[in-house]
Design an enzyme around this catalytic site. Structure first.
Site, PDB file in Angstrom:
ATOM      1  CG  MET A   1       6.044  14.302 -17.834  1.00  0.00           C
ATOM      2  SD  MET A   1       7.409  13.803 -19.026  1.00  0.00           S
ATOM      3  CE  MET A   1       8.178  12.519 -18.059  1.00  0.00           C
TER       4      MET A   1
ATOM      5  CG  HIS B   1      -1.971   1.007   1.179  1.00  0.00           C
ATOM      6  ND1 HIS B   1      -2.672   1.324   2.395  1.00  0.00           N
ATOM      7  CD2 HIS B   1      -2.407   1.881   0.177  1.00  0.00           C
ATOM      8  CE1 HIS B   1      -3.525   2.442   2.157  1.00  0.00           C
ATOM      9  NE2 HIS B   1      -3.426   2.546   0.733  1.00  0.00           N
TER      10      HIS B   1
ATOM     11  CG  ASP C   1      -3.697   4.606  -1.862  1.00  0.00           C
ATOM     12  OD1 ASP C   1      -4.733   4.121  -1.336  1.00  0.00           O
ATOM     13  OD2 ASP C   1      -2.894   5.441  -1.501  1.00  0.00           O
TER      14      ASP C   1
ATOM     15  CE1 TYR D   1       5.940  16.174 -21.793  1.00  0.00           C
ATOM     16  CE2 TYR D   1       5.643  16.363 -24.117  1.00  0.00           C
ATOM     17  CZ  TYR D   1       6.143  17.049 -22.838  1.00  0.00           C
ATOM     18  OH  TYR D   1       6.913  18.141 -23.316  1.00  0.00           O
TER      19      TYR D   1
ATOM     20  CG  ASP E   1       7.319   8.009 -23.346  1.00  0.00           C
ATOM     21  OD1 ASP E   1       8.718   7.978 -23.111  1.00  0.00           O
ATOM     22  OD2 ASP E   1       6.902   9.187 -23.078  1.00  0.00           O
TER      23      ASP E   1
ATOM     24  CE1 TYR F   1      11.929  12.439 -17.089  1.00  0.00           C
ATOM     25  CE2 TYR F   1      13.766  13.984 -17.018  1.00  0.00           C
ATOM     26  CZ  TYR F   1      12.742  13.318 -17.856  1.00  0.00           C
ATOM     27  OH  TYR F   1      12.706  13.330 -18.946  1.00  0.00           O
TER      28      TYR F   1
END
Lengths: 154, 154
Positions: free
Chosen positions: A79, A22, A69, A136, A30, A118
């Site tokens: 992103m 959890h 979650d 993206y 990509d 990142y």
């Protein structure tokens, strides 16, 4: 091949998904994402692969077994496009559709600025790279829980 | 924890099950079986664990995702009792019930003499040891196939 498990989930990916708990996070990336260098910082320490398919197809496979979650708002990030943080390109729209399908409701992904992504990715449990060639196509998912007493949780 | 996957299947066991192909075999062993020494000969090379449960409970978990081979007659074997090769003790009856349930029909396990079982076990893909304390709780399963075009095999 296994019964009732998406064949896109190879043994290493299944191992990672089952090992996560959890709040652990997973990156779907990509083909341009620096997967190998970032994955060295993650818990798994090497890149995992769902090769030769789109980001949405990989996300579909992952979310077939991995619970997201709650609150839902913070369990799936994307992103952001540099200079256009609110633009949702097709590759992200497709992944959003998979998330909405599994959630049974529409909960837009939150945006993460490229360099912040990142840094978040380095703290992930693992990076799963895909065959997605569009820009993206990078996402961050937070694992949720499976409650007790469900039919498959004896 | 993962959705729709028996929680008794830990990450290492899932990895092995997903890695196995058609015709590969898997041993389920009781607590007296020489699991560690025999597992060194197997493809995985170390013992896998579904600890603290009966053989039948472990088999239920494994067969929830692993298809059995056909013909059914040769896909599930049991260690024969020394001196009473046709006797089916309770521990084997319980496992037989799990096999029958997943097959949807009654197909008795074939018997394997104890020392022949050890040799077969060394050629297995892996050994999964359990918490089964009753004697002769040792079984050999042959993996089958998942056909294309099933709902979960897109």
């Amino acid at each position: 091949m296994l019964k009732n498990i998406d064949p896109a989930l190879n043994a290493d990916v299944l191992h990672a998904l089952r090992s996560m708990g959890h709040g652990d996070t997973l990156v779907v990336s990509d083909t341009n994402f620096p997967s190998a260098s970032i994955a060295r910082h993650t818990s798994v320490g090497k890149t995992l692969h769902i090769d030769n398919v789109s980001a949405a197809r990989a996300v579909k496979a992952i979310l077939s077994v991995m619970p997201l979650d709650t609150p839902l708002q913070s369990s799936a990030g994307r992103m952001e496009l540099m200079g256009a943080p609110h633009e949702i390109p097709a590759v992200q729209q497709e992944v959003q559709a998979e998330i909405d399908r599994v959630n049974g409701t529409v909960v837009p992904m939150y945006g993460i600025e490229r360099f912040a992504f990142y840094e978040e990715a380095k703290r992930a449990y693992c990076v799963v790279t895909t065959g997605e060639t569009r820009f993206y196509g990078c996402f961050l998912f937070t694992k949720g829980v499976v409650p007790p007493n469900e039919p498959d949780n004896q």
